[in-house]
Scaffold this motif. Structure first.
Motif, PDB file in Angstrom:
ATOM      1  N   GLY A  49     -20.712   6.677 -10.966  1.00 32.43           N
ATOM      2  CA  GLY A  49     -21.418   6.950  -9.923  1.00 32.43           C
ATOM      3  C   GLY A  49     -20.430   6.610  -8.416  1.00 32.43           C
ATOM      4  N   GLY A  50     -20.101   5.545  -8.726  1.00 31.21           N
ATOM      5  CA  GLY A  50     -19.219   5.139  -7.205  1.00 31.21           C
ATOM      6  C   GLY A  50     -17.956   5.886  -7.138  1.00 31.21           C
ATOM      7  N   LEU A  51     -17.436   6.578  -8.191  1.00 27.81           N
ATOM      8  CA  LEU A  51     -16.263   7.608  -8.096  1.00 27.81           C
ATOM      9  C   LEU A  51     -16.988   8.896  -7.288  1.00 27.81           C
ATOM     10  CD1 LEU A  51     -13.440   8.295  -8.546  1.00 27.81           C
ATOM     11  CD2 LEU A  51     -14.279   9.132 -11.284  1.00 27.81           C
ATOM     12  N   MET A  52     -18.109   9.343  -7.889  1.00 31.85           N
ATOM     13  CA  MET A  52     -18.614  10.596  -7.423  1.00 31.85           C
ATOM     14  C   MET A  52     -18.955  10.377  -6.164  1.00 31.85           C
ATOM     15  SD  MET A  52     -20.935  11.641 -10.693  1.00 31.85           S
ATOM     16  CE  MET A  52     -21.358  13.385 -10.014  1.00 31.85           C
ATOM     17  N   SER A  53     -19.398   9.081  -5.688  1.00 32.49           N
ATOM     18  CA  SER A  53     -19.691   8.743  -4.196  1.00 32.49           C
ATOM     19  C   SER A  53     -18.401   8.927  -3.246  1.00 32.49           C
ATOM     20  CB  SER A  53     -20.342   7.757  -3.915  1.00 32.49           C
ATOM     21  OG  SER A  53     -20.768   7.232  -2.792  1.00 32.49           O
ATOM     22  N   ASP A  54     -17.327   8.600  -3.513  1.00 32.85           N
ATOM     23  CA  ASP A  54     -16.190   8.279  -3.266  1.00 32.85           C
ATOM     24  C   ASP A  54     -15.514   9.835  -2.860  1.00 32.85           C
ATOM     25  OD1 ASP A  54     -16.353   5.540  -2.924  1.00 32.85           O
ATOM     26  OD2 ASP A  54     -14.847   4.987  -4.188  1.00 32.85           O
TER      27      ASP A  54
ATOM     28  N   ARG B 211       0.798  -1.234   0.129  1.00 34.86           N
ATOM     29  CA  ARG B 211       0.117   0.157   0.011  1.00 34.86           C
ATOM     30  C   ARG B 211       0.896   1.190   0.061  1.00 34.86           C
ATOM     31  NH1 ARG B 211      -2.137   3.660   3.544  1.00 34.86           N
ATOM     32  NH2 ARG B 211      -4.014   4.523   3.035  1.00 34.86           N
ATOM     33  N   ILE B 212       0.494   2.196  -0.565  1.00 36.31           N
ATOM     34  CA  ILE B 212       1.372   3.409  -0.867  1.00 36.31           C
ATOM     35  C   ILE B 212       0.160   4.711  -0.623  1.00 36.31           C
ATOM     36  CG2 ILE B 212       2.580   5.188  -2.443  1.00 36.31           C
ATOM     37  CD1 ILE B 212       3.775   2.803  -3.703  1.00 36.31           C
ATOM     38  N   ASP B 213       0.497   5.677   0.202  1.00 37.57           N
ATOM     39  CA  ASP B 213      -0.249   6.924   0.515  1.00 37.57           C
ATOM     40  C   ASP B 213       0.516   8.043  -0.678  1.00 37.57           C
ATOM     41  OD1 ASP B 213      -2.015   8.954   1.101  1.00 37.57           O
ATOM     42  OD2 ASP B 213      -1.151   9.137   3.289  1.00 37.57           O
ATOM     43  N   LEU B 214      -0.532   8.227  -1.799  1.00 36.16           N
ATOM     44  CA  LEU B 214      -0.152   9.068  -2.470  1.00 36.16           C
ATOM     45  C   LEU B 214      -0.573  10.695  -2.359  1.00 36.16           C
ATOM     46  CD1 LEU B 214      -0.772   6.954  -5.809  1.00 36.16           C
ATOM     47  CD2 LEU B 214       1.449   7.478  -4.819  1.00 36.16           C
ATOM     48  N   ALA B 215      -1.133  10.664  -1.117  1.00 36.48           N
ATOM     49  CA  ALA B 215      -1.468  12.038  -1.054  1.00 36.48           C
ATOM     50  C   ALA B 215      -0.844  13.135  -0.913  1.00 36.48           C
ATOM     51  CB  ALA B 215      -2.673  12.008   0.467  1.00 36.48           C
TER      52      ALA B 215
ATOM     53  N   VAL C 190      -5.264   8.030  -2.468  1.00 39.46           N
ATOM     54  CA  VAL C 190      -5.302   9.553  -2.599  1.00 39.46           C
ATOM     55  C   VAL C 190      -6.594  10.032  -2.071  1.00 39.46           C
ATOM     56  CG1 VAL C 190      -4.977  11.396  -3.976  1.00 39.46           C
ATOM     57  CG2 VAL C 190      -4.251   9.289  -4.724  1.00 39.46           C
ATOM     58  N   GLY C 191      -6.412  10.233  -0.717  1.00 37.69           N
ATOM     59  CA  GLY C 191      -7.640  10.627   0.063  1.00 37.69           C
ATOM     60  C   GLY C 191      -8.601   9.504  -0.017  1.00 37.69           C
ATOM     61  N   PRO C 192     -10.052   9.763  -0.427  1.00 40.32           N
ATOM     62  CA  PRO C 192     -10.767   8.755  -0.423  1.00 40.32           C
ATOM     63  C   PRO C 192     -10.836   7.598  -1.646  1.00 40.32           C
ATOM     64  CG  PRO C 192     -11.808  10.954  -1.052  1.00 40.32           C
ATOM     65  CD  PRO C 192     -10.418  11.081  -0.797  1.00 40.32           C
ATOM     66  N   LEU C 193      -9.891   8.255  -2.586  1.00 42.32           N
ATOM     67  CA  LEU C 193      -9.855   7.108  -3.603  1.00 42.32           C
ATOM     68  C   LEU C 193      -8.796   6.035  -3.616  1.00 42.32           C
ATOM     69  CD1 LEU C 193      -9.864   9.785  -6.717  1.00 42.32           C
ATOM     70  CD2 LEU C 193     -11.754   8.597  -5.610  1.00 42.32           C
ATOM     71  N   VAL C 194      -9.138   4.921  -3.966  1.00 44.53           N
ATOM     72  CA  VAL C 194      -8.266   3.874  -3.792  1.00 44.53           C
ATOM     73  C   VAL C 194      -7.954   3.330  -5.319  1.00 44.53           C
ATOM     74  CG1 VAL C 194      -8.126   1.330  -3.110  1.00 44.53           C
ATOM     75  CG2 VAL C 194      -9.185   3.113  -1.651  1.00 44.53           C
TER      76      VAL C 194
END
Length: 336
Positions: A145-150, A41-45, A83-87
């Motif tokens: 839709g899932g992307l906008m929700s995340d 796992r890498i945190d790109l934030a 990246v924040g809420p995006l995986v």
């Protein structure tokens, strides 16, 4: 110096692989680094945050000299990148730095059941204070839709999103890069839907909404295909093609997107799918800053987007109710 087994810690992430360093000789010695690393796992934030901060200040210099004092060849892979809420899953990325160029690439990553790719290349111009930029990439079958929700928004558009872009520019600072962008971009959705909005009902109401429709979000417009293509020149994106085709409604869009001013200036045309002579059509103006877009139904001929910008900028209402048409407000559909 080289390490056949290398472990690097970056924040909470631990990357393992191999790498090495080399220092060239001569009057101007140059340090080179090379590594191939992998992590669960890498945190790109932090990286994305630094880029966002850079582009928030239009006066920031984009000269490559401070970024290219050494050479770097970094290849990274991760089971999961966040990246924040995006995986992002199955991430493969690279960073290449040379004396006159910097390249950052996402060679492949899975996002919301789809695939994304992208590459940003910065090259030193003839004038060392100027930088030439090229960016290209694409997305395929991403669940919109899932992307906008995340991202914390509502799922008002659903469907598999696909698209591509190829942009280029040059300048001495961020503002010059943005205002000089040229190229093309396009996105499309096959078999999607607009949630909370029934465009057929909007047509029947001459561009108005049923009272409380947006709050109830009980409307829906399914469509076979929705697509938009833009051609950019000097930071202005002109819509070259934009349409939506549903079972009972057709919609087209024309106008401009201004990247330097961060605003929209568009006009949408709604009509029944099986349009007949004298069939009702609705024109809706869409204008304003990206974070404060306003819309309003229009009557008469469709104006040119540029000529209508001063009028559209004053529009504050959202789909104003139409003038009385002699029918009760509760009527959703009717036959003459």
């Amino acid at each position: 110096m080289s390490w056949p087994v290398l472990r690097v810690g970056a924040g909470n992430a631990v990357m393992e692989g191999a790498g090495g360093f080399a220092l060239s000789g001569g009057d101007n010695p140059r340090l080179s680094a090379q590594a191939t690393l992998a992590a669960d796992r890498i945190d790109l934030a932090p990286l994305v945050g630094a880029l966002v901060k850079l582009f928030e200040d239009g006066g920031s210099s984009v000269a490559l000299a401070p970024l290219s004092r050494g050479d770097l060849d970094l290849r990274m892979s991760a089971t999961e990148g966040q990246v924040g809420p995006l995986v992002l899953q199955d991430l493969a990325a690279s960073v290449l730095v040379r004396d006159s160029a910097v390249e950052v690439a996402v060679n492949r990553a899975r996002l919301k059941d789809g695939v994304v790719k992208g590459r940003l290349t910065l090259m030193r111009g003839i004038d060392p204070s100027e930088t030439e930029m090229k960016a290209q990439g694409g997305i395929d079958q991403v669940d919109l839709g899932g992307l906008m929700s995340d991202l914390g928004g509502s799922r008002w558009v659903t469907g598999p999103l696909q698209g591509q872009f190829a942009l280029e520019s040059h300048g001495r600072d961020v503002a010059a890069l943005v205002s000089g962008i040229g190229g093309r971009a396009s996105v499309a959705i096959e078999g999607g839907a607009l949630s909370g909005l029934d465009l057929t009902d909007v047509i029947h109401r001459n561009g108005g909404l049923a009272p409380g429709a947006l709050a109830r979000r009980n409307g829906r417009t399914g469509f076979e295909r929705a697509a938009i293509a833009l051609r950019f020149a000097d930071g202005i994106g002109e819509i070259t093609e934009a349409d939506l085709r549903g079972a009972g409604v057709a919609a087209t869009l024309r106008g401009q997107v201004s990247l330097p001013d961060q605003r929209l200036d568009m006009m949408a045309l709604l009509a029944p799918r099986q349009a007949m002579e004298g069939a009702r059509t609705v024109r809706i103006a869409i204008a304003g800053p990206w974070d404060a877009v306003t819309t309003q139904a229009q009557r008469g001929e469709m104006p040119e987007p540029g000529g209508a910008s001063s009028t559209l900028a004053r529009m504050r209402s959202i789909l104003q109710p139409p003038e009385a048409v002699g029918l009760p407000a509760a009527i959703r559909a009717y036959a003459p």
